[in-house]
Enzyme design. Structure first.
Site, mmCIF file in Angstrom:
data_model
loop_
_atom_site.group_PDB
_atom_site.id
_atom_site.type_symbol
_atom_site.label_atom_id
_atom_site.label_comp_id
_atom_site.label_asym_id
_atom_site.label_seq_id
_atom_site.Cartn_x
_atom_site.Cartn_y
_atom_site.Cartn_z
ATOM 1 N N THR A 94 49.049 -51.664 -77.087
ATOM 2 C CA THR A 94 49.104 -50.269 -76.635
ATOM 3 C C THR A 94 50.311 -49.630 -77.311
ATOM 4 O OG1 THR A 94 48.193 -50.853 -74.489
ATOM 5 C CG2 THR A 94 49.317 -48.735 -74.649
ATOM 6 N N LYS A 169 43.151 -44.551 -74.173
ATOM 7 C CA LYS A 169 43.901 -45.446 -73.277
ATOM 8 C C LYS A 169 44.995 -44.680 -72.512
ATOM 9 C CE LYS A 169 46.431 -49.109 -72.022
ATOM 10 N NZ LYS A 169 46.122 -50.239 -71.221
ATOM 11 N N LYS A 244 55.498 -47.331 -69.269
ATOM 12 C CA LYS A 244 55.372 -47.322 -70.738
ATOM 13 C C LYS A 244 54.221 -46.398 -71.154
ATOM 14 C CE LYS A 244 53.658 -50.061 -74.570
ATOM 15 N NZ LYS A 244 53.132 -51.307 -75.103
HETATM 16 P P1 NAD Z 1 54.172 -59.851 -74.084
HETATM 17 O O1 NAD Z 1 55.565 -59.365 -74.229
HETATM 18 O O2 NAD Z 1 53.842 -60.893 -73.060
HETATM 19 O O3 NAD Z 1 53.638 -60.410 -75.512
HETATM 20 C C1 NAD Z 1 53.984 -59.867 -76.747
HETATM 21 C C2 NAD Z 1 54.205 -61.024 -77.699
HETATM 22 O O4 NAD Z 1 54.462 -60.502 -79.019
HETATM 23 C C3 NAD Z 1 55.411 -61.895 -77.327
HETATM 24 O O5 NAD Z 1 54.997 -63.247 -77.187
HETATM 25 C C4 NAD Z 1 56.374 -61.707 -78.503
HETATM 26 O O6 NAD Z 1 57.121 -62.878 -78.817
HETATM 27 C C5 NAD Z 1 55.410 -61.356 -79.621
HETATM 28 N N1 NAD Z 1 56.025 -60.657 -80.738
HETATM 29 C C6 NAD Z 1 56.856 -59.587 -80.728
HETATM 30 N N2 NAD Z 1 57.213 -59.231 -81.998
HETATM 31 C C7 NAD Z 1 56.559 -60.104 -82.811
HETATM 32 C C8 NAD Z 1 56.525 -60.266 -84.220
HETATM 33 N N3 NAD Z 1 57.215 -59.459 -85.032
HETATM 34 N N4 NAD Z 1 55.778 -61.263 -84.728
HETATM 35 C C9 NAD Z 1 55.095 -62.101 -83.912
HETATM 36 N N5 NAD Z 1 55.078 -61.998 -82.552
HETATM 37 C C10 NAD Z 1 55.828 -61.013 -82.025
HETATM 38 O O7 NAD Z 1 53.285 -58.544 -73.848
HETATM 39 P P2 NAD Z 1 51.795 -58.468 -73.240
HETATM 40 O O8 NAD Z 1 51.869 -58.299 -71.757
HETATM 41 O O9 NAD Z 1 50.969 -59.569 -73.824
HETATM 42 O O10 NAD Z 1 51.322 -57.051 -73.832
HETATM 43 C C11 NAD Z 1 50.941 -56.901 -75.194
HETATM 44 C C12 NAD Z 1 50.389 -55.495 -75.379
HETATM 45 O O11 NAD Z 1 49.268 -55.307 -74.500
HETATM 46 C C13 NAD Z 1 51.399 -54.385 -75.049
HETATM 47 O O12 NAD Z 1 51.263 -53.365 -75.992
HETATM 48 C C14 NAD Z 1 50.975 -53.948 -73.635
HETATM 49 O O13 NAD Z 1 51.322 -52.614 -73.368
HETATM 50 C C15 NAD Z 1 49.471 -54.139 -73.721
HETATM 51 N N6 NAD Z 1 48.809 -54.344 -72.411
HETATM 52 C C16 NAD Z 1 49.348 -55.224 -71.508
HETATM 53 C C17 NAD Z 1 48.699 -55.411 -70.283
HETATM 54 C C18 NAD Z 1 49.250 -56.387 -69.259
HETATM 55 O O14 NAD Z 1 48.776 -56.375 -68.115
HETATM 56 N N7 NAD Z 1 50.206 -57.240 -69.621
HETATM 57 C C19 NAD Z 1 47.511 -54.707 -69.987
HETATM 58 C C20 NAD Z 1 46.987 -53.845 -70.943
HETATM 59 C C21 NAD Z 1 47.644 -53.672 -72.169
#
Ligand code: NAD
Length: 301
Positions: A94, A169, A244
């Site tokens: 997102t 979204k 966010k």
């Molecule tokens: P998270 O922080 O758990 O996971 C993100 C991952 O990306 C981490 O493991 C981090 O180490 C990795 N990362 C960051 N920079 C990186 C790079 N340069 N190279 C490789 N890996 C890298 O976040 P999440 O909860 O999995 O959310 C991910 C996305 O999904 C976000 O944009 C969030 O807004 C969206 N989202 C989350 C939810 C939810 O309920 N968690 C629901 C809908 C959408």
């Protein structure tokens, strides 16, 4: 079976990558966090030493990263010019609409097809393969991405051109944030006026006030179907993530000069709840406790 590179194996990406493995794809995974990589390996992914290595012979690249700056970094340093140009690029993070459009434009100039494909549904839906994908991009890019997205979700909807997935979204979540606040203050007022919450729920669910935040996700414990309110607001959709998305919505509204007074009020209230009062890790419906004044901020540190 296809060769899929998956970058970003956090709360959401971990389960999504596992579902691609279950569907028979060969998934090469990369994350900056060792724990996330080890978990992905345990779920059948092959570990890569870098994002660049993960994408080198991929037929599809899927990214699930925290925010726009991470997406820009990964695509510009490790994907564009490094993955084969035949690979379909799918960003499920997102992020802001402007960055999504910019990166799809850069990918197109470099000879790739790319879509923005943010999701609705949380960690449980990512694990279960029941996400809803809102997809932005050209028709051929959408068709190339669809078979992969279908293995991770229950619905895949083409929202329009580049950035349209992100637009859908954040508009959806702005409506959700504003309607949750309205639901919370309504139930607090109803109770103060002497109404039984379940009785009010039964009435409003069949009257013109009906909305998803009330009938499917009631913020009052013990009222309506089971929701995070019944688990002390644990799990569900974190207030910090709602904040966010509201900030992304306000940024987008400003960029097109759109008047969004309810969205702005929701952003202000979630800023107070998630940041000033420390409620960021609670489900977003917990904001009712700020409205009814029963919120106890967690101890500092
Ligand atoms: P998270 O922080 O758990 O996971 C993100 C991952 O990306 C981490 O493991 C981090 O180490 C990795 N990362 C960051 N920079 C990186 C790079 N340069 N190279 C490789 N890996 C890298 O976040 P999440 O909860 O999995 O959310 C991910 C996305 O999904 C976000 O944009 C969030 O807004 C969206 N989202 C989350 C939810 C939810 O309920 N968690 C629901 C809908 C959408």
């Amino acid at each position: 079976m296809a060769r899929v590179a998956f970058i970003g194996l956090g709360n959401m990406g971990g389960g999504m990558a596992a579902n691609l493995v279950k569907a028979g794809h060969a998934v090469t995974a990369f994350d900056l966090a060792e724990a996330a990589l080890a978990k992905a390996e345990g779920n059948g992914c092959t570990r890569a030493a870098s994002a660049e290595e993960a994408v080198k012979d991929a037929q599809a690249v899927v990214t699930m990263l925290p925010a726009g700056r991470h997406v820009r970094d990964v695509y510009e340093s490790a994907v564009l010019g490094k993955a084969p140009t035949t690979a379909i690029l799918i960003d499920c993070s997102t992020i802001d609409v402007a960055t999504a459009r910019e990166e799809i434009g850069k990918a197109w100039q470099a000879g790739y097809r790319m879509v923005d494909a943010p999701v609705s549904g949380g960690i449980a839906a990512a694990d279960a393969g029941t996400l809803t994908f809102m997809v932005g991009g050209a028709d051929d890019a959408f068709e190339a991405a669809r078979p992969y997205l279908e293995k991770m979700g229950k619905a895949v909807i083409h929202a329009g051109g580049p950035g349209a997935g992100q637009a859908a979204k954040i508009c959806n979540n702005m409506l959700l944030g504003a309607s949750m606040v309205a639901t919370c203050e309504t139930f607090v007022l109803a109770q103060k006026l002497g109404l039984d919450p379940q009785t009010f729920f039964d009435i409003a669910s069949k009257a013109s006030g009906q909305c998803w935040s009330m009938t499917s996700y009631c913020p009052v414990p013990g009222v309506g179907p089971e929701t995070p309110a019944d688990r002390d607001y644990q799990g569900g959709f974190a207030a910090a993530l709602m904040l966010k998305d509201l900030r992304l919505a306000m940024e987008a509204a400003q960029s097109v000069d759109s008047y969004t007074p309810m969205g702005a009020a929701a952003e202000e209230l979630y800023t107070r709840f998630a940041e000033a009062l420390g409620g960021g890790t609670k489900d977003f419906s917990a904001i009712i406790r700020m409205i009814d004044d029963s919120w106890q901020a967690p101890p500092a540190g």
